[in-house]
Design a protein around this motif. Structure first.
Motif, PDB file in Angstrom:
ATOM      1  N   GLU A   1      35.733  32.805  28.515  1.00 10.73           N
ATOM      2  CA  GLU A   1      37.273  33.244  29.041  1.00 10.73           C
ATOM      3  C   GLU A   1      37.974  32.108  29.557  1.00 10.73           C
ATOM      4  O   GLU A   1      39.303  32.388  29.296  1.00 10.73           O
ATOM      5  CB  GLU A   1      36.906  34.308  30.150  1.00 10.73           C
ATOM      6  CG  GLU A   1      36.128  35.447  29.640  1.00 10.73           C
ATOM      7  CD  GLU A   1      35.738  36.506  30.709  1.00 10.73           C
ATOM      8  OE1 GLU A   1      35.859  36.368  31.851  1.00 10.73           O
ATOM      9  OE2 GLU A   1      35.472  37.564  30.293  1.00 10.73           O
TER      10      GLU A   1
ATOM     11  N   LYS B   1      44.954  33.722  24.762  1.00 13.28           N
ATOM     12  CA  LYS B   1      44.254  35.120  24.338  1.00 13.28           C
ATOM     13  C   LYS B   1      43.684  35.833  25.420  1.00 13.28           C
ATOM     14  O   LYS B   1      43.054  35.032  26.068  1.00 13.28           O
ATOM     15  CB  LYS B   1      43.223  34.569  23.252  1.00 13.28           C
ATOM     16  CG  LYS B   1      43.712  33.855  21.707  1.00 13.28           C
ATOM     17  CD  LYS B   1      44.470  35.187  21.051  1.00 13.28           C
ATOM     18  CE  LYS B   1      44.880  34.552  19.791  1.00 13.28           C
ATOM     19  NZ  LYS B   1      45.382  35.634  18.872  1.00 13.28           N
ATOM     20  N   PRO B   2      43.824  37.027  25.297  1.00 12.26           N
ATOM     21  CA  PRO B   2      43.063  37.979  26.187  1.00 12.26           C
ATOM     22  C   PRO B   2      41.690  37.965  26.128  1.00 12.26           C
ATOM     23  O   PRO B   2      41.141  37.845  24.944  1.00 12.26           O
ATOM     24  CB  PRO B   2      44.089  39.398  26.146  1.00 12.26           C
ATOM     25  CG  PRO B   2      44.486  39.389  24.637  1.00 12.26           C
ATOM     26  CD  PRO B   2      44.572  37.939  24.269  1.00 12.26           C
ATOM     27  N   ALA B   3      41.222  37.774  27.229  1.00  8.81           N
ATOM     28  CA  ALA B   3      39.511  37.814  27.178  1.00  8.81           C
ATOM     29  C   ALA B   3      38.986  39.096  27.208  1.00  8.81           C
ATOM     30  O   ALA B   3      38.817  39.835  28.295  1.00  8.81           O
ATOM     31  CB  ALA B   3      39.242  36.886  28.402  1.00  8.81           C
ATOM     32  N   GLY B   4      38.875  39.969  26.138  1.00 13.82           N
ATOM     33  CA  GLY B   4      38.498  41.091  26.084  1.00 13.82           C
ATOM     34  C   GLY B   4      37.118  41.370  25.582  1.00 13.82           C
ATOM     35  O   GLY B   4      36.512  40.187  24.873  1.00 13.82           O
ATOM     36  N   PRO B   5      36.848  42.556  25.106  1.00 12.36           N
ATOM     37  CA  PRO B   5      35.318  42.639  24.623  1.00 12.36           C
ATOM     38  C   PRO B   5      35.454  42.235  22.938  1.00 12.36           C
ATOM     39  O   PRO B   5      34.328  41.879  22.457  1.00 12.36           O
ATOM     40  CB  PRO B   5      34.995  44.104  24.624  1.00 12.36           C
ATOM     41  CG  PRO B   5      36.511  44.563  24.884  1.00 12.36           C
ATOM     42  CD  PRO B   5      37.081  43.816  25.504  1.00 12.36           C
ATOM     43  N   SER B   6      36.558  41.909  22.398  1.00 11.13           N
ATOM     44  CA  SER B   6      36.880  41.658  21.078  1.00 11.13           C
ATOM     45  C   SER B   6      37.834  41.047  20.833  1.00 11.13           C
ATOM     46  O   SER B   6      38.935  41.148  21.587  1.00 11.13           O
ATOM     47  CB  SER B   6      36.566  42.696  19.936  1.00 11.13           C
ATOM     48  OG  SER B   6      37.528  43.562  20.162  1.00 11.13           O
ATOM     49  N   GLY B   7      38.197  39.997  19.973  1.00  3.95           N
ATOM     50  CA  GLY B   7      39.549  39.642  19.637  1.00  3.95           C
ATOM     51  C   GLY B   7      39.560  38.629  18.385  1.00  3.95           C
ATOM     52  O   GLY B   7      38.236  38.706  17.702  1.00  3.95           O
TER      53      GLY B   7
ATOM     54  N   GLN C   1      30.102  33.703  29.537  1.00  2.00           N
ATOM     55  CA  GLN C   1      31.328  34.516  29.755  1.00  2.00           C
ATOM     56  C   GLN C   1      32.150  33.633  30.251  1.00  2.00           C
ATOM     57  O   GLN C   1      33.508  33.461  30.061  1.00  2.00           O
ATOM     58  CB  GLN C   1      31.143  36.081  30.478  1.00  2.00           C
ATOM     59  CG  GLN C   1      32.246  36.480  30.810  1.00  2.00           C
ATOM     60  CD  GLN C   1      31.935  37.895  31.576  1.00  2.00           C
ATOM     61  OE1 GLN C   1      31.006  37.945  32.024  1.00  2.00           O
ATOM     62  NE2 GLN C   1      33.190  38.525  31.928  1.00  2.00           N
TER      63      GLN C   1
ATOM     64  N   GLY D   1      33.253  38.786  20.208  1.00  2.00           N
ATOM     65  CA  GLY D   1      32.751  39.836  20.667  1.00  2.00           C
ATOM     66  C   GLY D   1      31.908  39.826  21.748  1.00  2.00           C
ATOM     67  O   GLY D   1      31.304  38.589  21.667  1.00  2.00           O
TER      68      GLY D   1
ATOM     69  N   TYR E   1      29.571  35.628  25.029  1.00  2.00           N
ATOM     70  CA  TYR E   1      30.828  35.689  24.082  1.00  2.00           C
ATOM     71  C   TYR E   1      30.051  35.312  22.675  1.00  2.00           C
ATOM     72  O   TYR E   1      29.526  34.143  22.812  1.00  2.00           O
ATOM     73  CB  TYR E   1      32.184  35.214  24.490  1.00  2.00           C
ATOM     74  CG  TYR E   1      32.777  35.766  25.237  1.00  2.00           C
ATOM     75  CD1 TYR E   1      34.025  36.461  24.718  1.00  2.00           C
ATOM     76  CD2 TYR E   1      32.522  36.212  26.617  1.00  2.00           C
ATOM     77  CE1 TYR E   1      35.113  37.305  25.273  1.00  2.00           C
ATOM     78  CE2 TYR E   1      33.650  37.195  27.267  1.00  2.00           C
ATOM     79  CZ  TYR E   1      34.703  37.304  26.798  1.00  2.00           C
ATOM     80  OH  TYR E   1      35.560  37.986  27.502  1.00  2.00           O
TER      81      TYR E   1
ATOM     82  N   ARG F   1      41.772  31.762  27.937  1.00  2.00           N
ATOM     83  CA  ARG F   1      43.080  31.857  28.712  1.00  2.00           C
ATOM     84  C   ARG F   1      43.760  30.547  28.551  1.00  2.00           C
ATOM     85  O   ARG F   1      45.083  30.693  28.434  1.00  2.00           O
ATOM     86  CB  ARG F   1      42.627  31.763  30.275  1.00  2.00           C
ATOM     87  CG  ARG F   1      43.646  31.667  31.266  1.00  2.00           C
ATOM     88  CD  ARG F   1      43.260  31.598  32.670  1.00  2.00           C
ATOM     89  NE  ARG F   1      41.872  30.936  33.169  1.00  2.00           N
ATOM     90  CZ  ARG F   1      41.976  29.759  32.917  1.00  2.00           C
ATOM     91  NH1 ARG F   1      42.914  28.816  32.531  1.00  2.00           N
ATOM     92  NH2 ARG F   1      40.946  28.847  33.351  1.00  2.00           N
TER      93      ARG F   1
END
Length: 108
Positions: A21, A29-35, A17, A107, A3, A25
């Motif tokens: 993540e 925040k959701p651990a997505g590919p971007s945020g 990662q 990202g 990340y 958490r």
């Protein structure tokens, strides 16, 4: 996978990662590919991380229960690198970014 956290107020911060993540958490925040963590959200995120650090440190310092042989080890007690050490650069980034009015984005 890595990340990469970015802010216009600080240098980039790269994390593995699982570590990234976990921090995401903790701050909800959701651990997505971007945020994004907005400058306004940074204070709440830092407070959540500090609270979790204190909780885990208290668990580590607590005496083991009388039946400690029967229970598996707690993850907080078994950490090789503490959450405090893993989260400090991230908390610094959030604090500096918030003070400058800049968001933190990530990202993978």
């Amino acid at each position: 996978m890595l990340y990469k956290f970015k802010s216009k107020a600080t240098a980039d911060l790269v994390m593995l990662q699982p570590n990234a993540e976990e921090l995401l958490r903790i701050i909800g925040k959701p651990a997505g590919p971007s945020g994004i963590i907005t400058a306004a959200q940074a204070g709440v995120a830092i407070a959540a991380l500090k609270a979790e650090i204190q909780r885990r440190e208290a668990l580590r310092e607590a005496p083991p229960p009388a039946n400690a042989d029967d229970e598996p080890g707690d993850a907080a007690k078994d950490e090789a690198v503490s959450l405090r050490h893993r989260a400090t650069p991230f908390m610094d980034m959030l604090a500096q970014s918030s003070a400058a009015g800049k968001d933190v984005v990530w990202g993978v």
